[in-house]
Write a protein that holds these residues in place. Structure first.
Motif, PDB file in Angstrom:
ATOM      1  N   GLN A  33       1.072  -1.089  -0.560  1.00 24.39           N
ATOM      2  CA  GLN A  33       0.067   0.374  -0.253  1.00 24.39           C
ATOM      3  C   GLN A  33       0.749   1.018   0.271  1.00 24.39           C
ATOM      4  N   ALA A  34       1.721   1.423   0.873  1.00 25.27           N
ATOM      5  CA  ALA A  34       2.907   2.331   0.903  1.00 25.27           C
ATOM      6  C   ALA A  34       3.314   2.382  -0.472  1.00 25.27           C
ATOM      7  N   ARG A  35       4.039   1.556  -1.111  1.00 23.37           N
ATOM      8  CA  ARG A  35       4.191   1.782  -2.187  1.00 23.37           C
ATOM      9  C   ARG A  35       3.606   2.044  -3.223  1.00 23.37           C
ATOM     10  N   SER A  36       2.361   2.005  -3.375  1.00 19.06           N
ATOM     11  CA  SER A  36       1.563   2.284  -4.539  1.00 19.06           C
ATOM     12  C   SER A  36       1.085   4.153  -4.119  1.00 19.06           C
ATOM     13  N   ASN A  37       0.617   4.195  -2.997  1.00 19.72           N
ATOM     14  CA  ASN A  37       0.683   5.520  -2.726  1.00 19.72           C
ATOM     15  C   ASN A  37       2.490   6.549  -2.899  1.00 19.72           C
ATOM     16  N   LEU A  38       3.277   6.562  -2.774  1.00 17.30           N
ATOM     17  CA  LEU A  38       4.144   6.546  -2.749  1.00 17.30           C
ATOM     18  C   LEU A  38       4.896   6.779  -4.328  1.00 17.30           C
ATOM     19  N   THR A  39       4.234   5.812  -5.452  1.00 21.51           N
ATOM     20  CA  THR A  39       4.992   5.910  -6.259  1.00 21.51           C
ATOM     21  C   THR A  39       3.817   6.523  -7.301  1.00 21.51           C
ATOM     22  N   SER A  40       2.573   6.836  -6.543  1.00 17.90           N
ATOM     23  CA  SER A  40       2.054   8.006  -7.405  1.00 17.90           C
ATOM     24  C   SER A  40       2.307   9.358  -7.786  1.00 17.90           C
ATOM     25  N   PRO A  41       1.800   9.535  -9.059  1.00 16.23           N
ATOM     26  CA  PRO A  41       1.629  11.226  -9.354  1.00 16.23           C
ATOM     27  C   PRO A  41       2.092  12.552  -7.590  1.00 16.23           C
ATOM     28  N   GLU A  42       0.566  11.856  -6.696  1.00 13.56           N
ATOM     29  CA  GLU A  42       0.762  12.962  -6.011  1.00 13.56           C
ATOM     30  C   GLU A  42       1.640  12.060  -4.791  1.00 13.56           C
ATOM     31  N   GLY A  43       2.419  11.189  -4.677  1.00 15.87           N
ATOM     32  CA  GLY A  43       3.288  10.707  -3.741  1.00 15.87           C
ATOM     33  C   GLY A  43       4.468  10.970  -4.297  1.00 15.87           C
ATOM     34  N   GLN A  44       4.609  10.941  -5.471  1.00 13.66           N
ATOM     35  CA  GLN A  44       6.105  11.912  -6.304  1.00 13.66           C
ATOM     36  C   GLN A  44       6.201  13.410  -5.975  1.00 13.66           C
ATOM     37  N   ARG A  45       5.440  13.684  -5.403  1.00 13.33           N
ATOM     38  CA  ARG A  45       4.883  15.049  -5.788  1.00 13.33           C
ATOM     39  C   ARG A  45       5.756  14.960  -3.532  1.00 13.33           C
TER      40      ARG A  45
END
Length: 531
Positions: free
Chosen positions: A468-480
């Motif tokens: 779940q954390a990897r999915s959130n962090l690699t999303s456009p929002e997560g990268q920002r």
């Protein structure tokens, strides 16, 4: 015709000139000066928790609103000593304007900071946070959290270490056992009383526990009483009295000292003698030094938004992972029981316990874990790629047979479940799987260094949280958010340590240190607000 040199012209300079109408300090302070921002901000705070620290009657006191303004402004000007603050109240026009020309001495300032503010700094900071919310400077939607070590006001060479204390304590217990044996070997009455049982102090009694100072004191009293009551040869009595004197005058005080140290350590690995709440930690500033020496320090955690500090906490634990939940609980206390929508932190905080806490309180999970970088980056080096594929979480799981399949296509079978409890009381489980066919495997040297078979310990819940954390962090929002985190908290720490020159606490004790860091946080926020 040559011109005659012109004489220089100076403005009139007359000392001790009398003035019929003295100028107001208000006239010489700029309208947008920081001191006005501090005064206006604190005027709008609800200081009833601070006023409640004062009892009615007696001699009049300096107003806490004035003292709070002076302290916050002093910290914003890199003045942390109470004597230097008192000096500024006598000499600095901005301090004179802020205090209304009142001049509390350094003892009054130190007592207000160390005693009156202790216990109410959270409420005062919460009022400042509410002020920033109303001004539209923060929204409490995204919370960037990180920690740093700040040196304590303690001598780094006078530290009690748990390992050394345990070794000395065991040595004293061994000496006590030998002295008791020496006494009891000459005492026929003890044999009649105990029979085949050992002494209680040595674990042979009903309780079976280790000897402590209370049991030893009772034992010494009983032996002294028997020596007074029984008629024994002079030589025998002298030998026993000598052993008892060593027990009572040497072993007992040392045992009591080590027990007191155990209580003060409270599970920590060390503490400073001059500030028992501080623990020895390795400082970031000492990295690269030839012989870095651990120093008594505190682990400071802050959360930021727009480089305003929106939450803080102080701990004497060395590691960051167990500090996150107490820190976020403090944030909930300051914000009326709610957490920011998104919590963003580096890989040090990615534990199962912290993930479960965020899930429980409905906060979005943007916490990295320790292998996030390896999971999301492609390596050019073949040896790094090979090592990566032999990590347990990358083994294929067969749910029907409850087995894992390794890169050599061999199966690891379930063996047992282990339970662990963290410092905060969180209970987690790990399932252990073992491969019984590692002998002769060509990939074994790359897979494990063990002489036996490859074993892995897996927490399925932690794996789900990491996905779940990897999915959130690699999303456009997560990268920002990942890009913003490095410029959020690190910038604030850099400003406090370098621009405000705050690298060491000036008070001792966890509660007083927390008060001082609260003042630093408020001063930082008002400096940024004025800028």
């Amino acid at each position: 015709m040559k011109r005659r040199p012109t004489a220089p012209v100076f403005k009139p300079y007359v000392m001790h000139q009398a003035s019929l109408l003295p100028r107001s300090y208000d006239e010489v302070i700029e309208p947008e000066h920081l001191v006005r921002v501090v005064s206006a901000a604190i005027d709008k705070l609800d200081l009833r928790p601070l006023l409640a620290q004062y009892k009615g009657g007696g001699t009049s006191s300096y107003h806490p609103q004035m003292l709070l303004k002076v302290l916050v402004y002093a910290y914003s000007q890199k003045i942390y000593s109470s004597r230097k603050i008192a000096k500024a109240l006598r000499e600095n026009i901005h301090f004179m304007w802020l205090s209304g020309e009142q001049r509390p001495d350094f003892r009054t300032i130190n007592d207000f900071r160390g005693s009156r503010m202790k216990g109410v700094i959270d409420e005062v900071f919460a009022e400042v946070l509410e002020y920033l919310l109303e001004a539209g400077k923060v929204k409490l939607e995204t919370y960037f959290v990180d920690g740093t070590k700040i040196e304590a006001d303690a001598n780094k060479h006078k530290v009690v270490w748990a390992k050394r204390k345990n070794r000395y304590q065991q040595r004293v217990r061994t000496q006590i056992e030998e002295l008791l044996k020496q006494i009891e070997a000459e005492n026929e009455a003890e044999q009649a009383e105990y029979g085949e049982k050992d002494l209680e102090e040595r674990g042979g009694g009903e309780g079976g526990s280790e000897i402590d100072s209370e049991k030893l004191r009772e034992r010494i009293e009983r032996l002294n009483q028997r020596l007074r009551e029984r008629q024994q040869p002079k030589r025998d009595t002298q030998a026993k009295r000598k052993a008892l004197k060593k027990l009572e005058g040497d072993c007992l005080p040392r045992l009591e000292k080590y027990e007191q140290q155990t209580e003060t350590l409270a599970g920590r690995s060390s503490y400073a003698q001059s500030d028992p709440d501080a623990s020895s930690m390795r400082m970031k500033e000492d990295r690269g030094a030839e012989k870095p020496w651990p120093k008594p320090a505190y682990n400071v955690q802050i959360g930021t938004e727009g480089q305003f500090i929106t939450g803080f906490s102080v701990h004497n634990r060395v590691g960051d992972p167990p500090c996150l939940i107490p820190h976020l609980e403090q944030v909930r206390h300051n914000t009326g029981g709610r957490l920011p929508q998104r919590i963003v932190a580096d890989a040090a905080y990615g534990s199962e316990e912290n993930y479960a806490y965020l899930e429980q309180h409905g906060a979005e999970n943007f916490l990295k874990y320790n292998t996030f970088y390896q999971d999301t980056h492609h390596y050019r080096k073949a040896e790094v790629l090979r090592a990566h594929q032999f990590r347990a979480e990358h083994f294929t799981y067969d749910q029907q047979t409850d087995t894992f399949v390794c890169p050599a296509d061999k199966r690891l079978h379930f063996q047992y479940t282990s339970r662990y409890i963290t410092e905060n009381g969180y209970e987690s489980t790990r399932q252990t799987y073992e491969c019984f066919d590692c002998a002769g495997c060509l990939l074994k040297p790359q897979c494990t260094k063990s002489r036996g078979n490859r074993k892995i310990r897996i927490s399925f819940r932690l794996l789900a949280y990491r996905r779940q954390a990897r999915s959130n962090l690699t999303s456009p929002e997560g990268q920002r958010l990942r890009a913003a985190r490095s410029t959020e908290v690190e910038t604030v720490f850099g400003h406090i340590k370098h621009n405000m020159n705050f690298r060491r606490f000036h008070l001792r004790g966890l509660e007083k240190v927390k008060t001082e860091w609260g003042l630093v946080s408020i001063a930082h926020n008002l400096r940024k607000l004025a800028a």
